[in-house]
Write an enzyme that holds these catalytic residues in place. Structure first.
Site, PDB file in Angstrom:
ATOM      1  N   GLY A 103     -53.315  -2.937  40.304  1.00 10.24           N
ATOM      2  CA  GLY A 103     -53.907  -2.637  41.600  1.00 10.24           C
ATOM      3  C   GLY A 103     -53.082  -1.565  42.305  1.00 10.24           C
TER       4      GLY A 103
ATOM      5  N   SER B  75     -52.365   2.424  35.669  1.00 15.16           N
ATOM      6  CA  SER B  75     -51.490   1.514  36.404  1.00 15.16           C
ATOM      7  C   SER B  75     -52.289   0.700  37.421  1.00 15.16           C
ATOM      8  CB  SER B  75     -50.395   2.311  37.114  1.00 15.16           C
ATOM      9  OG  SER B  75     -49.660   1.490  37.985  1.00 15.16           O
TER      10      SER B  75
ATOM     11  N   GLU C 190     -52.621  10.889  48.721  1.00 11.41           N
ATOM     12  CA  GLU C 190     -53.791  11.607  48.201  1.00 11.41           C
ATOM     13  C   GLU C 190     -53.974  11.396  46.699  1.00 11.41           C
ATOM     14  OE1 GLU C 190     -55.560  16.081  47.674  1.00 11.41           O
ATOM     15  OE2 GLU C 190     -54.154  15.731  49.310  1.00 11.41           O
ATOM     16  N   ARG C 191     -52.886  11.380  45.941  1.00  9.39           N
ATOM     17  CA  ARG C 191     -52.994  11.128  44.496  1.00  9.39           C
ATOM     18  C   ARG C 191     -53.569   9.736  44.232  1.00  9.39           C
ATOM     19  NH1 ARG C 191     -48.414  10.684  41.787  1.00  9.39           N
ATOM     20  NH2 ARG C 191     -49.422  11.030  39.812  1.00  9.39           N
TER      21      ARG C 191
END
Length: 189
Positions: A13, A8, A34-35
């Site tokens: 972006g 994605s 964090e992901r």
């Protein structure tokens, strides 16, 4: 899934910036995203958009994290309960109510998970049932009749729904049957 997130990012972006907190030692701690941070290198990104926060308390940081998690569609009932339990233990019930923007009854239902029998907690964790009222009834049922509990669990494992009313009625029926058995036994004596 970090790979899907990275794909994605390659196409669109990073739309939502990470939120970091500047610590007293000048280092930055990720408090939201964090992901996204872990997926960025997989997408070939060397820079990510960031919002920097300063001077936040641990409670304020936790509120931001919960708000972010509540906006995610994939937060499970188990994860939600574990988060509430952690927050009540760390900050107390009143603060957990503020953190989660929920009432005391909502918090209490999730706190009850701590008292669930292992098989009931496992059903929640395995996402067989995420309705805390049904889980409460199942927790009562396992204490009354393991056989009836196992019957209900088989239904859930087969993907058959279990309504709150059905679960409450089953607990009531088992308790009534036990009372009648006890009365019959007394009369026989």
């Amino acid at each position: 899934n970090l790979e899907e997130l990275a794909e994605s990012f390659k196409l669109n972006g990073i739309i939502e910036p990470l939120v970091v907190h500047e610590e007293a030692d000048g280092r930055y701690r990720i408090i939201v995203g964090e992901r996204r941070y872990r997926a960025a290198p997989l997408a070939g990104l060397t820079k990510v958009p960031v919002i920097i926060k300063k001077g936040l308390t641990e409670l304020q940081i936790r509120r931001l994290q919960v708000t972010e998690n509540n906006d995610r569609d994939d937060l499970t009932a188990y994860e939600e309960a574990m988060g509430v339990i952690e927050d009540v233990e760390q900050y107390g019930t009143k603060e957990a109510m503020v953190i989660w923007n929920r009432g005391e009854a909502w918090i209490s239902k999730r706190m009850a998970v701590k008292r669930y029998a292992d098989p009931v907690r496992e059903a929640l964790e395995a996402e067989l049932c995420g309705d805390f009222e049904v889980l409460h009834s199942l927790n009562q049922l396992i204490a009354e009749s393991e056989e009836e509990f196992n019957h209900m669990m088989r239904r859930l494992k087969e993907g058959l729904p279990l309504s709150r009313e059905e679960a409450r009625n089953k607990v009531s029926a088992v308790k009534q049957f036990k009372r009648e058995q006890a009365e019959f036994q007394k009369r026989r004596e």
